[in-house]
Design a protein around this motif. Sequence first.
Motif, PDB file in Angstrom:
ATOM      1  N   ILE A  57      -6.944   8.587  15.142  1.00 38.44           N
ATOM      2  CA  ILE A  57      -7.087   8.504  13.687  1.00 38.44           C
ATOM      3  C   ILE A  57      -5.795   7.966  13.072  1.00 38.44           C
ATOM      4  O   ILE A  57      -4.692   8.321  13.499  1.00 38.44           O
ATOM      5  CB  ILE A  57      -7.398   9.892  13.099  1.00 38.44           C
ATOM      6  CG1 ILE A  57      -8.697  10.443  13.699  1.00 38.44           C
ATOM      7  CG2 ILE A  57      -7.519   9.830  11.583  1.00 38.44           C
ATOM      8  CD1 ILE A  57      -9.014  11.858  13.246  1.00 38.44           C
ATOM      9  N   GLY A  58      -5.927   7.111  12.068  1.00 31.15           N
ATOM     10  CA  GLY A  58      -4.775   6.572  11.370  1.00 31.15           C
ATOM     11  C   GLY A  58      -4.996   6.571   9.864  1.00 31.15           C
ATOM     12  O   GLY A  58      -6.128   6.432   9.394  1.00 31.15           O
ATOM     13  N   TRP A  59      -3.916   6.748   9.102  1.00 30.42           N
ATOM     14  CA  TRP A  59      -3.989   6.765   7.639  1.00 30.42           C
ATOM     15  C   TRP A  59      -2.852   5.939   7.054  1.00 30.42           C
ATOM     16  O   TRP A  59      -1.768   5.826   7.644  1.00 30.42           O
ATOM     17  CB  TRP A  59      -3.856   8.185   7.088  1.00 30.42           C
ATOM     18  CG  TRP A  59      -4.986   9.120   7.380  1.00 30.42           C
ATOM     19  CD1 TRP A  59      -5.173   9.856   8.518  1.00 30.42           C
ATOM     20  CD2 TRP A  59      -6.085   9.434   6.516  1.00 30.42           C
ATOM     21  NE1 TRP A  59      -6.319  10.607   8.417  1.00 30.42           N
ATOM     22  CE2 TRP A  59      -6.902  10.375   7.199  1.00 30.42           C
ATOM     23  CE3 TRP A  59      -6.463   9.022   5.239  1.00 30.42           C
ATOM     24  CZ2 TRP A  59      -8.060  10.904   6.632  1.00 30.42           C
ATOM     25  CZ3 TRP A  59      -7.608   9.541   4.678  1.00 30.42           C
ATOM     26  CH2 TRP A  59      -8.400  10.472   5.375  1.00 30.42           C
ATOM     27  N   ILE A  60      -3.100   5.388   5.870  1.00 26.81           N
ATOM     28  CA  ILE A  60      -2.040   4.857   5.013  1.00 26.81           C
ATOM     29  C   ILE A  60      -2.123   5.642   3.714  1.00 26.81           C
ATOM     30  O   ILE A  60      -3.198   5.747   3.112  1.00 26.81           O
ATOM     31  CB  ILE A  60      -2.180   3.336   4.780  1.00 26.81           C
ATOM     32  CG1 ILE A  60      -1.073   2.864   3.828  1.00 26.81           C
ATOM     33  CG2 ILE A  60      -3.560   2.959   4.273  1.00 26.81           C
ATOM     34  CD1 ILE A  60      -0.992   1.353   3.715  1.00 26.81           C
ATOM     35  N   ILE A  61      -0.999   6.239   3.296  1.00 23.15           N
ATOM     36  CA  ILE A  61      -1.002   7.201   2.188  1.00 23.15           C
ATOM     37  C   ILE A  61       0.035   6.795   1.149  1.00 23.15           C
ATOM     38  O   ILE A  61       1.230   6.691   1.458  1.00 23.15           O
ATOM     39  CB  ILE A  61      -0.701   8.626   2.695  1.00 23.15           C
ATOM     40  CG1 ILE A  61      -1.653   8.998   3.850  1.00 23.15           C
ATOM     41  CG2 ILE A  61      -0.819   9.628   1.569  1.00 23.15           C
ATOM     42  CD1 ILE A  61      -1.319  10.321   4.507  1.00 23.15           C
ATOM     43  N   LEU A  62      -0.421   6.569  -0.069  1.00 27.74           N
ATOM     44  CA  LEU A  62       0.471   6.272  -1.192  1.00 27.74           C
ATOM     45  C   LEU A  62       0.929   7.598  -1.798  1.00 27.74           C
ATOM     46  O   LEU A  62       0.097   8.444  -2.141  1.00 27.74           O
ATOM     47  CB  LEU A  62      -0.269   5.432  -2.224  1.00 27.74           C
ATOM     48  CG  LEU A  62       0.569   4.768  -3.321  1.00 27.74           C
ATOM     49  CD1 LEU A  62       1.518   3.741  -2.713  1.00 27.74           C
ATOM     50  CD2 LEU A  62      -0.340   4.109  -4.350  1.00 27.74           C
ATOM     51  N   LYS A  63       2.258   7.776  -1.959  1.00 32.34           N
ATOM     52  CA  LYS A  63       2.798   9.085  -2.318  1.00 32.34           C
ATOM     53  C   LYS A  63       3.749   8.995  -3.524  1.00 32.34           C
ATOM     54  O   LYS A  63       4.970   8.910  -3.361  1.00 32.34           O
ATOM     55  CB  LYS A  63       3.522   9.703  -1.121  1.00 32.34           C
ATOM     56  CG  LYS A  63       2.652   9.787   0.130  1.00 32.34           C
ATOM     57  CD  LYS A  63       3.382  10.334   1.328  1.00 32.34           C
ATOM     58  CE  LYS A  63       3.534  11.830   1.224  1.00 32.34           C
ATOM     59  NZ  LYS A  63       4.049  12.404   2.490  1.00 32.34           N
ATOM     60  N   PRO A  64       3.217   9.019  -4.759  1.00 31.26           N
ATOM     61  CA  PRO A  64       4.084   9.165  -5.938  1.00 31.26           C
ATOM     62  C   PRO A  64       4.601  10.600  -6.015  1.00 31.26           C
ATOM     63  O   PRO A  64       3.867  11.550  -5.720  1.00 31.26           O
ATOM     64  CB  PRO A  64       3.143   8.828  -7.102  1.00 31.26           C
ATOM     65  CG  PRO A  64       1.768   9.158  -6.592  1.00 31.26           C
ATOM     66  CD  PRO A  64       1.785   8.883  -5.114  1.00 31.26           C
ATOM     67  N   HIS A  65       5.852  10.779  -6.442  1.00 32.15           N
ATOM     68  CA  HIS A  65       6.436  12.125  -6.418  1.00 32.15           C
ATOM     69  C   HIS A  65       7.575  12.233  -7.426  1.00 32.15           C
ATOM     70  O   HIS A  65       8.048  11.233  -7.975  1.00 32.15           O
ATOM     71  CB  HIS A  65       6.970  12.451  -5.016  1.00 32.15           C
ATOM     72  CG  HIS A  65       7.995  11.460  -4.533  1.00 32.15           C
ATOM     73  ND1 HIS A  65       7.662  10.394  -3.729  1.00 32.15           N
ATOM     74  CD2 HIS A  65       9.339  11.372  -4.755  1.00 32.15           C
ATOM     75  CE1 HIS A  65       8.745   9.686  -3.456  1.00 32.15           C
ATOM     76  NE2 HIS A  65       9.780  10.267  -4.068  1.00 32.15           N
ATOM     77  N   ILE A  66       7.988  13.464  -7.655  1.00 34.00           N
ATOM     78  CA  ILE A  66       9.208  13.744  -8.414  1.00 34.00           C
ATOM     79  C   ILE A  66      10.186  14.439  -7.472  1.00 34.00           C
ATOM     80  O   ILE A  66       9.778  15.067  -6.488  1.00 34.00           O
ATOM     81  CB  ILE A  66       8.936  14.607  -9.667  1.00 34.00           C
ATOM     82  CG1 ILE A  66       8.355  15.960  -9.263  1.00 34.00           C
ATOM     83  CG2 ILE A  66       8.007  13.883 -10.620  1.00 34.00           C
ATOM     84  CD1 ILE A  66       8.205  16.920 -10.435  1.00 34.00           C
ATOM     85  N   GLY A 102       4.581  16.192  -4.838  1.00 34.34           N
ATOM     86  CA  GLY A 102       3.946  14.922  -5.187  1.00 34.34           C
ATOM     87  C   GLY A 102       2.476  14.893  -4.833  1.00 34.34           C
ATOM     88  O   GLY A 102       1.886  15.897  -4.400  1.00 34.34           O
ATOM     89  N   LEU A 103       1.865  13.732  -5.012  1.00 38.59           N
ATOM     90  CA  LEU A 103       0.459  13.499  -4.724  1.00 38.59           C
ATOM     91  C   LEU A 103       0.317  12.571  -3.527  1.00 38.59           C
ATOM     92  O   LEU A 103       1.197  11.741  -3.262  1.00 38.59           O
ATOM     93  CB  LEU A 103      -0.246  12.883  -5.938  1.00 38.59           C
ATOM     94  CG  LEU A 103      -0.218  13.696  -7.238  1.00 38.59           C
ATOM     95  CD1 LEU A 103      -0.877  12.902  -8.361  1.00 38.59           C
ATOM     96  CD2 LEU A 103      -0.901  15.041  -7.041  1.00 38.59           C
ATOM     97  N   SER A 104      -0.795  12.690  -2.818  1.00 40.65           N
ATOM     98  CA  SER A 104      -1.103  11.832  -1.677  1.00 40.65           C
ATOM     99  C   SER A 104      -2.441  11.146  -1.929  1.00 40.65           C
ATOM    100  O   SER A 104      -3.475  11.809  -2.038  1.00 40.65           O
ATOM    101  CB  SER A 104      -1.187  12.652  -0.382  1.00 40.65           C
ATOM    102  OG  SER A 104       0.063  13.227  -0.061  1.00 40.65           O
ATOM    103  N   LEU A 105      -2.401   9.820  -2.054  1.00 42.99           N
ATOM    104  CA  LEU A 105      -3.609   9.011  -2.228  1.00 42.99           C
ATOM    105  C   LEU A 105      -3.870   8.331  -0.887  1.00 42.99           C
ATOM    106  O   LEU A 105      -3.229   7.332  -0.552  1.00 42.99           O
ATOM    107  CB  LEU A 105      -3.418   7.991  -3.346  1.00 42.99           C
ATOM    108  CG  LEU A 105      -2.857   8.566  -4.664  1.00 42.99           C
ATOM    109  CD1 LEU A 105      -2.678   7.461  -5.696  1.00 42.99           C
ATOM    110  CD2 LEU A 105      -3.752   9.669  -5.207  1.00 42.99           C
ATOM    111  N   ALA A 106      -4.812   8.892  -0.128  1.00 48.71           N
ATOM    112  CA  ALA A 106      -4.949   8.547   1.286  1.00 48.71           C
ATOM    113  C   ALA A 106      -6.120   7.599   1.537  1.00 48.71           C
ATOM    114  O   ALA A 106      -7.195   7.743   0.946  1.00 48.71           O
ATOM    115  CB  ALA A 106      -5.122   9.822   2.118  1.00 48.71           C
TER     116      ALA A 106
END
Length: 310
Positions: free
Chosen positions: A176-185, A209-213
Amino acid sequence: MCEVWDENPRVRYREALSEKESLLFRKKQPKGCFFVCKVWDENPRVRYREELSECNSLQRYLEVGIFYKFATENIEVNLIKNVCMRKCLGIVSLIIIACCSSVSANNREDCSVKLAGGIYLNNEQAWILEPSVNWSFHKYFGAGLGVELTRQYNQPIRFTTIDGYQADLTDTDLNIGWIILKPHITVKSPDIWRSSESELRLWVEAEPGLSLACPFCNSLTYEIKEFQGNVSHTVDYRKFKNKGLKWFYWYARIGVNFAINRYILGTGYCISNLDYYSCRRNVSLANGDKFSVPKKELSQSIYLSIGYTF
């Protein structure tokens, strides 16, 4: 019989036998029969005729027939996935570079880039690679954007039974593989230790932060095989789609950073509600059973990082 011809310059392909009929044709032919395939070009006239004897050789037959069809379809799907993934990575990289350039142009002391690498403590065996850019709008507070690339490795072979044949999960879908966009403070502590000239500093940093996977693949492809003694031949490929993919998660990271002039070394721990198996949790196979995956649990990981402050 199958025919292939060129009509200035359109290429047409016609397969006289359907998938099921081709299998029945293969089983009904007596030993010693031959399979004829004609290829010709009207201008210039070139004719080629090849007779394949011994139809009971399934491997040779499939090279001409249905194996070619399913194999090419699978290759085309993988090529499309690779192109889309490269475009996504290119867009994200441009966004990070643009943000970093904009921030550094305004205040060169407030922008930093970081590259982190680590492993998951659960989710079986999986590595992590995450480039990120951060902007400090206050002495102790900031914001940033990271892109996590993660993938499992050394996963065992998975197989099932489809239409009475053994079917193995393809190598491309095994891990399994993921690409995750992670905006954070980011929330920084005051310096725990500082050298007399402030060239060396040590502090603690928290990063919620958030994870948009987005998974590399939201389906499973099985390779159906037929065995003749100890020799196997691929008969078909079968794809099973996943339902109910979840892509929105949260994460929290805490670490210790050590600065040497403008260079920053760090290590830490991260916890998230990321469901690593969400892209396979609702896959139903041909026999009606669901694809087996571990139960949901919080994802935990450790990491090391290196960064630079502009």
